[in-house]
Design a protein around this motif. Structure first.
Motif, mmCIF file in Angstrom:
data_model
loop_
_atom_site.group_PDB
_atom_site.id
_atom_site.type_symbol
_atom_site.label_atom_id
_atom_site.label_comp_id
_atom_site.label_asym_id
_atom_site.label_seq_id
_atom_site.Cartn_x
_atom_site.Cartn_y
_atom_site.Cartn_z
ATOM 1 N N TYR A 173 0.824 -1.207 0.000
ATOM 2 C CA TYR A 173 0.000 0.000 0.000
ATOM 3 C C TYR A 173 0.858 1.257 0.000
ATOM 4 C CZ TYR A 173 -4.533 -2.230 0.649
ATOM 5 O OH TYR A 173 -5.679 -2.952 0.449
ATOM 6 N N GLY A 174 0.364 2.262 -0.695
ATOM 7 C CA GLY A 174 0.900 3.609 -0.616
ATOM 8 C C GLY A 174 -0.248 4.548 -0.284
ATOM 9 N N ALA A 175 -0.125 5.806 -0.705
ATOM 10 C CA ALA A 175 -1.204 6.754 -0.411
ATOM 11 C C ALA A 175 -1.225 7.861 -1.442
ATOM 12 C CB ALA A 175 -1.041 7.344 0.989
ATOM 13 N N LEU A 176 -2.430 8.317 -1.726
ATOM 14 C CA LEU A 176 -2.643 9.534 -2.499
ATOM 15 C C LEU A 176 -2.797 10.679 -1.506
ATOM 16 C CD1 LEU A 176 -5.361 8.021 -4.826
ATOM 17 C CD2 LEU A 176 -3.060 8.660 -5.576
ATOM 18 N N TRP A 177 -2.183 11.819 -1.799
ATOM 19 C CA TRP A 177 -2.302 12.926 -0.865
ATOM 20 C C TRP A 177 -2.460 14.244 -1.612
ATOM 21 C CZ3 TRP A 177 1.238 16.823 -1.300
ATOM 22 C CH2 TRP A 177 2.461 16.522 -1.918
ATOM 23 N N ALA A 178 -3.089 15.190 -0.938
ATOM 24 C CA ALA A 178 -3.288 16.521 -1.507
ATOM 25 C C ALA A 178 -3.218 17.543 -0.389
ATOM 26 C CB ALA A 178 -4.636 16.610 -2.208
ATOM 27 N N THR A 179 -2.759 18.744 -0.730
ATOM 28 C CA THR A 179 -2.773 19.877 0.192
ATOM 29 C C THR A 179 -3.918 20.795 -0.210
ATOM 30 O OG1 THR A 179 -0.382 19.750 0.527
ATOM 31 C CG2 THR A 179 -1.465 21.816 1.121
ATOM 32 N N LEU A 180 -4.808 21.063 0.723
ATOM 33 C CA LEU A 180 -6.023 21.833 0.455
ATOM 34 C C LEU A 180 -6.202 22.891 1.540
ATOM 35 C CD1 LEU A 180 -8.347 18.772 -0.281
ATOM 36 C CD2 LEU A 180 -7.348 20.300 -2.004
ATOM 37 N N PRO A 181 -7.026 23.912 1.295
ATOM 38 C CA PRO A 181 -7.292 24.909 2.344
ATOM 39 C C PRO A 181 -8.066 24.292 3.512
ATOM 40 C CG PRO A 181 -7.931 25.727 0.158
ATOM 41 C CD PRO A 181 -7.667 24.265 0.014
ATOM 42 N N TRP A 182 -7.738 24.742 4.699
ATOM 43 C CA TRP A 182 -8.485 24.305 5.887
ATOM 44 C C TRP A 182 -9.869 24.955 5.866
ATOM 45 C CZ3 TRP A 182 -7.999 20.697 9.554
ATOM 46 C CH2 TRP A 182 -8.867 20.773 10.653
ATOM 47 N N PRO A 183 -10.948 24.172 5.988
ATOM 48 C CA PRO A 183 -12.301 24.748 5.918
ATOM 49 C C PRO A 183 -12.686 25.426 7.231
ATOM 50 C CG PRO A 183 -12.437 22.370 6.219
ATOM 51 C CD PRO A 183 -10.970 22.702 6.106
ATOM 52 N N ALA A 184 -12.819 26.726 7.203
ATOM 53 C CA ALA A 184 -13.213 27.457 8.416
ATOM 54 C C ALA A 184 -14.576 26.977 8.883
ATOM 55 C CB ALA A 184 -13.244 28.961 8.126
ATOM 56 N N GLY A 185 -14.679 26.643 10.164
ATOM 57 C CA GLY A 185 -15.941 26.169 10.699
ATOM 58 C C GLY A 185 -16.335 24.804 10.199
ATOM 59 N N GLY A 186 -15.367 24.070 9.646
ATOM 60 C CA GLY A 186 -15.661 22.767 9.071
ATOM 61 C C GLY A 186 -15.800 21.675 10.118
ATOM 62 N N PRO A 187 -15.983 20.437 9.683
ATOM 63 C CA PRO A 187 -16.297 19.347 10.610
ATOM 64 C C PRO A 187 -15.087 18.678 11.236
ATOM 65 C CG PRO A 187 -16.391 18.546 8.365
ATOM 66 C CD PRO A 187 -16.060 20.008 8.277
ATOM 67 N N PHE A 188 -13.874 19.142 10.929
ATOM 68 C CA PHE A 188 -12.677 18.419 11.358
ATOM 69 C C PHE A 188 -12.086 19.043 12.621
ATOM 70 C CE2 PHE A 188 -12.847 18.415 6.657
ATOM 71 C CZ PHE A 188 -13.298 17.107 6.506
#
Length: 399
Positions: A173-188
């Motif tokens: 196994y490997g992994a796919l990855w991406a850098t994205l903006p942090w969602p303000a007020g998001g669920p994380f």
């Protein structure tokens, strides 16, 4: 300190740059060679633990890294469809107030690269290494050019280094990855590396990974586990087919998936195991980081280990003595800690990435409940943060 030496470092990654800075400040003449026309980071966001942060503090870079990183206090993972917690590691169980830092690899690279230039490190680009004579320290480039006159050559070329013949076991196994903006007020959770699992065949993760520069937007690293032999088929298939699986595993990531509109936004990372029995290949050649030891990434632990290697090498070269004895001391300082983490990586990788059914079942219904029973919480925190084996104490560093 002993006499100033002429030292070549092959590879401008995290470990190579940290070693270059530390050794240049000791008065050594440092030549850093990199294959790229313009050195650049390779890889995703990572979690700096207390181990790596201690080395950066020693280099005087801790303040800037802390300013730009995202403080993380725990690892938190649920299995679907039951939403059963199967990973809950809180760093405070090891020490009150202990945190990791989610950072963009590009930020850390840029900081180290700039500092190396400021400290007088000579960086030679477009130099692809073919071989090094471990006795003379002569470097042969793929162009046929020789670079000679070095007292020591440091191999920081990573797991694909041509300077070692240590076997490489490519993981399934490997992994796919991406850098994205942090969602303000998001669920994380902003202070956690969150993961979702379906057995061990599917895994997705989200981690806040800080800023590239002061006052810049906060980013996150999103990753999706995938078999390496399935990557080509993934690229050939419509992106919506994968998004349906990713959304089913973790519905709250829909806002992230909507930002991914083509395959090239996701970078595929292959994972390998390799370990040299000895990091010293001769009187003038030594290996650090993934060129000595590599494993599944384990939350960026490779970068933390490379920083520890770089500091250990600087520490021993600061002492008076000949090169062979110095390198033997370096190997002794790091060997036990590395063996320990290689073994743990080999043991735990199938728990979260694999095709088996029994191991994930035991993880969910046996290991997860037991992980809350003392002394398991403290032991898990020590394992994740790299504290097993007391590497900082051994290297004279403060956590």
């Amino acid at each position: 300190m002993g006499r100033a030496r002429s030292i070549a470092i092959c590879g401008a990654g995290i470990g190579g740059l940290a070693a270059a800075i530390g050794l240049a400040r000791q008065g050594h003449r440092i030549t850093l060679l990199d294959q790229f026309d313009t050195p650049a980071p390779v890889g995703s966001g990572l979690m700096l633990q207390a181990t790596g942060l201690a080395v950066l503090e020693q280099l005087g870079l801790g303040g800037e890294v802390r300013q730009l990183g995202s403080p993380l206090t725990r690892l938190w993972g649920l299995t679907t469809p039951s939403n059963r917690p199967v990973l809950d590691v809180r760093f405070e169980h090891l020490r009150p107030g202990l945190i990791g830092l989610g950072v963009q690899r590009a930020m850390l690279f840029n900081l180290l690269h700039r500092t190396a230039l400021e400290d007088g490190v000579e960086i030679l680009t477009s130099r692809r290494i073919e071989s090094v004579d471990p006795s003379s320290g002569d470097i042969m480039l793929e162009t046929g050019e020789f670079l000679a006159g070095f007292d020591l050559v440091i191999d920081a070329l990573g797991v694909r280094s041509p300077l070692t013949r240590a076997p490489k076991q490519e993981l399934a196994y490997g992994a796919l990855w991406a850098t994205l903006p942090w969602p303000a007020g998001g669920p994380f959770k902003p202070d956690a590396l969150e993961q979702r699992y379906k057995a061990a065949r599917q895994m997705a993760g989200v981690m806040a990974s800080g800023r590239l520069e002061p006052h810049g937007p906060v980013s996150l690293t999103y990753f999706w586990s995938i078999r390496r032999d399935a990557e080509a088929a993934w690229r050939d298939a419509p992106l919506d087919r994968w998004k349906a699986d990713a959304r089913a595993l973790w519905p709250e990531t829909e806002s992230l998936l909507d930002q991914i509109t083509h395959h090239d936004q996701l970078t595929f990372a292959r994972y390998r195991h390799r370990t040299h029995r000895q990091p010293v290949s001769g009187p003038k050649l030594v290996h650090i980081g993934d060129a000595w030891h590599a494993a599944s990434p384990q939350l960026g632990q490779g970068a933390n280990m490379a920083l520890l290697d770089a500091h250990a090498l600087c520490l021993t070269l600061e002492e008076a003595g000949d090169i062979p004895n110095t390198l033997a001391r370096y190997a002794a300082l790091r060997r036990n800690h590395i063996r320990l983490y290689q073994a743990m990586s080999w043991l735990f990788t199938p728990v979260y990435q694999g095709d088996g059914r029994v191991v994930p079942f035991l993880r969910d219904y046996l290991a997860a409940p037991l992980s809350h029973v003392p002394p398991a919480p403290k032991a898990l925190a020590a394992m994740v943060t790299g504290a097993f084996g007391a590497p900082l104490k051994r290297l004279g560093l403060r956590p």
